[in-house]
Design an enzyme around this catalytic site. Structure first.
Site, PDB file in Angstrom:
ATOM      1  N   ASP A  12       0.738  -1.273   0.062  1.00 44.07           N
ATOM      2  CA  ASP A  12      -0.031  -0.043   0.156  1.00 44.07           C
ATOM      3  C   ASP A  12       0.633   1.100   0.133  1.00 44.07           C
ATOM      4  OD1 ASP A  12      -2.213  -1.685   0.107  1.00 44.07           O
ATOM      5  OD2 ASP A  12      -2.154  -1.633   2.590  1.00 44.07           O
ATOM      6  N   LYS A  15       2.087   2.137  -4.802  1.00 47.20           N
ATOM      7  CA  LYS A  15       2.810   1.684  -6.322  1.00 47.20           C
ATOM      8  C   LYS A  15       2.107   1.909  -7.653  1.00 47.20           C
ATOM      9  CE  LYS A  15       2.530  -2.489  -4.255  1.00 47.20           C
ATOM     10  NZ  LYS A  15       1.988  -2.092  -2.922  1.00 47.20           N
ATOM     11  N   HIS A  40      -4.937  -1.772  -5.595  1.00 45.91           N
ATOM     12  CA  HIS A  40      -3.960  -0.850  -6.183  1.00 45.91           C
ATOM     13  C   HIS A  40      -5.150   0.346  -6.444  1.00 45.91           C
ATOM     14  CE1 HIS A  40      -0.851  -3.914  -7.213  1.00 45.91           C
ATOM     15  NE2 HIS A  40      -0.964  -3.661  -5.857  1.00 45.91           N
TER      16      HIS A  40
HETATM   17  P1  GDP Z   1      -0.596   0.416  -3.467  1.00 46.78           P
HETATM   18  O1  GDP Z   1      -1.251  -0.769  -3.228  1.00 46.78           O
HETATM   19  O2  GDP Z   1       0.732   0.444  -3.179  1.00 46.78           O
HETATM   20  O3  GDP Z   1      -1.001   0.572  -4.890  1.00 46.78           O
HETATM   21  O4  GDP Z   1      -1.444   1.591  -2.796  1.00 46.78           O
HETATM   22  P2  GDP Z   1      -2.804   1.764  -2.207  1.00 46.78           P
HETATM   23  O5  GDP Z   1      -3.825   2.032  -3.561  1.00 46.78           O
HETATM   24  O6  GDP Z   1      -3.196   0.462  -1.469  1.00 46.78           O
HETATM   25  O7  GDP Z   1      -2.958   2.705  -1.378  1.00 46.78           O
HETATM   26  C1  GDP Z   1      -2.308   4.260  -1.399  1.00 46.78           C
HETATM   27  C2  GDP Z   1      -3.142   5.051  -1.021  1.00 46.78           C
HETATM   28  O8  GDP Z   1      -2.733   6.334  -1.133  1.00 46.78           O
HETATM   29  C3  GDP Z   1      -4.368   5.361  -2.437  1.00 46.78           C
HETATM   30  O9  GDP Z   1      -5.409   5.830  -1.814  1.00 46.78           O
HETATM   31  C4  GDP Z   1      -3.842   6.498  -3.139  1.00 46.78           C
HETATM   32  O10 GDP Z   1      -4.571   7.051  -3.933  1.00 46.78           O
HETATM   33  C5  GDP Z   1      -3.039   7.043  -2.060  1.00 46.78           C
HETATM   34  N1  GDP Z   1      -1.956   8.108  -2.670  1.00 46.78           N
HETATM   35  C6  GDP Z   1      -0.989   7.791  -3.433  1.00 46.78           C
HETATM   36  N2  GDP Z   1      -0.162   8.539  -3.576  1.00 46.78           N
HETATM   37  C7  GDP Z   1      -0.361   9.454  -2.733  1.00 46.78           C
HETATM   38  C8  GDP Z   1       0.205  10.792  -2.241  1.00 46.78           C
HETATM   39  O11 GDP Z   1       1.282  11.232  -2.633  1.00 46.78           O
HETATM   40  N3  GDP Z   1      -0.418  11.601  -1.183  1.00 46.78           N
HETATM   41  C9  GDP Z   1      -1.689  10.952  -0.829  1.00 46.78           C
HETATM   42  N4  GDP Z   1      -2.357  11.801   0.041  1.00 46.78           N
HETATM   43  N5  GDP Z   1      -2.290  10.115  -1.348  1.00 46.78           N
HETATM   44  C10 GDP Z   1      -1.533   9.170  -2.030  1.00 46.78           C
HETATM   45  P1  IMO Z   2      -0.730  -4.293  -2.269  1.00 46.90           P
HETATM   46  O1  IMO Z   2      -0.258  -4.880  -3.635  1.00 46.90           O
HETATM   47  C1  IMO Z   2      -0.832  -4.549   2.106  1.00 46.90           C
HETATM   48  C2  IMO Z   2      -0.851  -8.658   3.688  1.00 46.90           C
HETATM   49  C3  IMO Z   2      -2.094  -9.065   4.504  1.00 46.90           C
HETATM   50  C4  IMO Z   2      -1.566 -10.016   5.506  1.00 46.90           C
HETATM   51  C5  IMO Z   2      -0.382 -10.702   4.440  1.00 46.90           C
HETATM   52  C6  IMO Z   2      -0.812 -11.832   3.940  1.00 46.90           C
HETATM   53  O2  IMO Z   2      -1.992  -3.363  -2.276  1.00 46.90           O
HETATM   54  O3  IMO Z   2       0.273  -3.432  -1.645  1.00 46.90           O
HETATM   55  P2  IMO Z   2      -2.490 -12.698   1.878  1.00 46.90           P
HETATM   56  O4  IMO Z   2      -3.703 -12.563   1.534  1.00 46.90           O
HETATM   57  O5  IMO Z   2      -1.429 -12.301   0.815  1.00 46.90           O
HETATM   58  O6  IMO Z   2      -1.980 -14.022   2.330  1.00 46.90           O
HETATM   59  O7  IMO Z   2      -1.936 -12.062   3.417  1.00 46.90           O
HETATM   60  O8  IMO Z   2      -0.253  -9.720   3.813  1.00 46.90           O
HETATM   61  N1  IMO Z   2      -1.139  -7.991   2.120  1.00 46.90           N
HETATM   62  C7  IMO Z   2      -1.004  -6.582   2.044  1.00 46.90           C
HETATM   63  N2  IMO Z   2      -0.840  -5.847   2.821  1.00 46.90           N
HETATM   64  N3  IMO Z   2      -1.045  -4.384   0.679  1.00 46.90           N
HETATM   65  C8  IMO Z   2      -1.123  -5.643  -0.008  1.00 46.90           C
HETATM   66  O9  IMO Z   2      -1.381  -5.450  -1.582  1.00 46.90           O
HETATM   67  C9  IMO Z   2      -1.191  -6.774   0.606  1.00 46.90           C
HETATM   68  N4  IMO Z   2      -1.197  -8.104  -0.007  1.00 46.90           N
HETATM   69  C10 IMO Z   2      -1.295  -9.065   1.244  1.00 46.90           C
HETATM   70  O10 IMO Z   2      -2.802  -7.886   5.259  1.00 46.90           O
HETATM   71  O11 IMO Z   2      -1.052  -9.339   6.491  1.00 46.90           O
HETATM   72 MG    MG Z   3      -2.619  -1.821  -1.800  1.00 45.02          MG
END
Ligand code: GDP
Ligand code: IMO
Ligand code: MG
Length: 428
Positions: A12, A15, A40
């Site tokens: 999270d 990416k 994502h």
């Molecule tokens: P990922 O799994 O790594 O792709 O990330 P997620 O989508 O799970 O979580 C990142 C969150 O942060 C999302 O809600 C994005 O829209 C938000 N986000 C990404 N970059 C920024 C930033 O620079 N600032 C803020 N405030 N939010 C961001």
């Molecule tokens: P993105 O791509 C954050 C965590 C789960 C749990 C552990 C194992 O959005 O960054 P699983 O279901 O994979 O067997 O769970 O990994 N986990 C994540 N945490 N972002 C993710 O994906 C995750 N994918 C799995 O919360 O702790």
């Molecule tokens: Mg994520």
């Protein structure tokens, strides 16, 4: 230039935003591991898109987007995701599935759910999408791959081997429902139709052509280095390899095809699920980060655990993730912070020992406390800034200090969720 986007913390990190940005210049985008445990988010053109398995590069027309051999696919979830994007008017003609990708069967999600609900001690806090059990079967060599769905004869032979083993485990180990061969064959027929428009049996040629024509390839990682099954906080990890090296095993391209590995890290740290987290803040500051940063899971809605930036795990991620530069996201979340802390080492409370390198035995992490240095905040809104030099001095100081601690440059700074809210440092 071929680039890998790797999560450098516990997932999270933002990416998808970085992948989406870099996808503009890529011809081929390959998601190399994980499954729909990923959530994502891409914010572009005043719209928010949420992806689980489909590469976020799909938002651009004319790109080839692969779901790689290293992934695991939950068919119904994939169907829902693809259907949702089609409804939004997104063209999926460039989407391809490598037939070597593994399939998550209902018994995998059932085992995942059972293990998590029954586990009193040792709970992982998984996303309950069957990830672990699917990879377990893959490595036990009793998994089903997408290609199996399209040859009835060999599928039938394979099921004669797999099903007795699976049913014995389901019944005797978990006390769960068993499956008849007909039930599984019917499921497989359904799955074959779900995947049919996308399966690319010609994937070797597509990869060869891309290599020959020196196309720009972007490798998209899910999760993060600290969730890597080999290098993460084992056993509190996922079951695949998000590290840069995973881009090779999961895509079908070799290491010489990679020019850059960009590690994405938040200016702080979050984690979902169980497991050690030395800089975790169980106080008002952690709450403040969660609320300003909207730190709630995309896939499960769970509140994310929040804490200060941890340079110990991050240096470890630079090494094991193979990072050549770092993208720092969500630095705007600190706009209202007077002070920002940064963990530079761990201290063992039992004997005062200082760790600058990451101690991999996570069961002793309960004895560790973070050693912090404190930085002055900038106390102004930086979300509208697009040039490095225009960032407040204290923000630049913080970035410089991160570079010094990590030993790699910060190449991208993200100051908001939108595609536009990005600063490229020293763009070429
Ligand atoms: P990922 O799994 O790594 O792709 O990330 P997620 O989508 O799970 O979580 C990142 C969150 O942060 C999302 O809600 C994005 O829209 C938000 N986000 C990404 N970059 C920024 C930033 O620079 N600032 C803020 N405030 N939010 C961001
Ligand atoms: P993105 O791509 C954050 C965590 C789960 C749990 C552990 C194992 O959005 O960054 P699983 O279901 O994979 O067997 O769970 O990994 N986990 C994540 N945490 N972002 C993710 O994906 C995750 N994918 C799995 O919360 O702790
Ligand atoms: Mg994520």
């Amino acid at each position: 230039m071929n680039k890998v986007v790797v999560g450098a913390q516990w997932g999270d990190e933002g990416k998808a935003k970085i992948t989406d940005l870099l996808a503009q210049d890529a011809d081929l985008i390959i998601r190399y591991q994980g499954g729909c445990n990923a959530g994502h988010t891409v914010v572009a053109n005043n719209k928010t898109f949420k992806f689980h398995l489909i590469p976020s590069g799909i938002l651009y027309k004319g790109k080839t987007c692969f779901i790689g051999a290293g992934t695991v696919i939950l068919p119904e979830y994939f169907d829902e995701e693809a259907g949702g994007l089609i409804k939004e008017g997104i063209d999926l003609s460039g989407l391809k599935i490598n037939p070597l990708a593994s399939i998550t069967m209902p018994y995998h999600t059932e085992i995942d759910g059972f293990s998590e609900s029954k586990a009193k001690k040792g709970k992982i806090g998984t996303t309950q999408k069957g990830i672990g059990p699917t990879y377990t079967d893959k490595y036990a060599r009793i998994g089903l791959k997408v290609e199996d769905l399209y040859d009835e004869e060999t599928l039938s032979e394979k099921l004669d081997i797999i099903l007795p083993i699976k049913n014995k485990t389901l019944k005797e180990v978990y006390g769960l429902k068993t499956y008849t061969k007909d039930e599984v064959l019917n499921l497989c027929k359904k799955y074959a139709e779900i995947f049919r428009p996308y399966v690319c049996f010609d994937w070797q040629k597509v990869l060869e052509d891309a290599k020959e024509a020196r196309k720009n390839i972007l490798f998209e990682g899910a999760q993060g280095v600290m969730l890597d099954v080999d290098y993460g906080t084992y056993p509190f990890v996922t079951s695949s390899n998000p590290i840069g090296g995973g881009a090779c095993t999961g895509s079908g391209f070799g290491p010489k095809m990679i020019d850059e590995v960009i590690g994405v890290a938040k200016a702080y740290v979050t984690r979902v699920g169980e497991g050690p987290f030395v800089t975790e803040l169980n106080d008002e500051t952690g709450e403040k980060i969660r609320e300003i940063g909207h730190e709630y899971g995309v896939t499960t809605g769970r509140p994310r655990r929040c804490g200060w930036f941890d340079a110990v795990t991050m240096r470890y991620a630079v090494l094991t993730g193979g990072l050549t530069s770092v993208a720092i996201t969500k630095i705007d979340v600190f706009d209202k912070f007077k002070e920002i802390k940064l963990c530079t080492a761990y201290k063992d409370i039992r004997d005062g020992r200082i760790y600058k390198n990451y101690p991999t035995n996570v069961f002793m992490h309960k004895y560790l406390e973070p050693v912090y240095e404190t930085h002055e905040g900038w106390c102004e809104d930086i979300s509208g800034i697009r040039e490095y030099e225009k960032l407040p001095q204290n923000a630049r100081k913080y970035i410089k200090r991160l570079e010094q601690l990590l030993g790699v440059p910060v190449s991208i700074i993200s100051v908001g969720p939108d595609r536009e809210q990005t600063i490229f440092v020293n763009p070429q």
